[in-house]
Motif scaffolding. Structure first.
Motif: not given
Length: 140
Positions: A21, A54, A72-73, A76, A80
């Motif tokens: 994250i 997370r 959510e992933d 991220i 990133k």
């Protein structure tokens, strides 16, 4: 429309992505020891303990929990991707190309971690791809 479609399926997303994250996301992505607060400043300001990371969703609806985890992933992964520009950095063309290749690989990996069925038939590769694309930012 996507949530309604997924709600009538056995959609699943597992295991969760392991991309680190980004530090600045840790200000709002995590959990507070006091569940009334959803960000670092509010949590710590009210004497809570903030743990960046997370979230583990527990809505009572596993399909929706999977949807939220996937969303959510992907957030991220997208943030990133932008880290290459932190602190006014000016990455080279080679660095930008490598960063983009990593981003694409991570997004494609999320697709492979989706599964489920709709009306008794397995979710197709095209449907998995569409689910992920609908969760990405428009410019992606």
């Amino acid at each position: 429309v996507l949530v309604k479609w997924i709600a009538g399926s056995t959609f699943a997303y597992a295991p969760r992505d392991t991309t680190a994250i980004p530090a600045m996301m840790g200000q709002w992505m995590g959990t507070c020891s006091n569940p009334m607060f959803w960000d670092n400043n509010s949590c710590v300001g009210k004497s809570g303990t903030w743990t960046p990371g997370r979230r583990t969703y527990g809505t009572g609806f596993p399909v929706f929990d999977s949807y939220l985890g996937l969303q959510e992933d992907l957030n991220i992964i997208q943030m990133k991707r932008s880290e290459i520009w932190n602190n006014g950095a000016q990455p080279t063309g080679v660095q930008r190309a490598a960063n983009e290749a990593t981003y694409i690989a991570r997004v494609l990996a999320t697709i492979t971690r989706t599964s489920g069925s709709k009306n008794g038939s397995a979710i197709t590769a095209q449907q998995k791809d569409a689910i992920v694309k609908l969760l990405l930012q428009p410019q992606d």
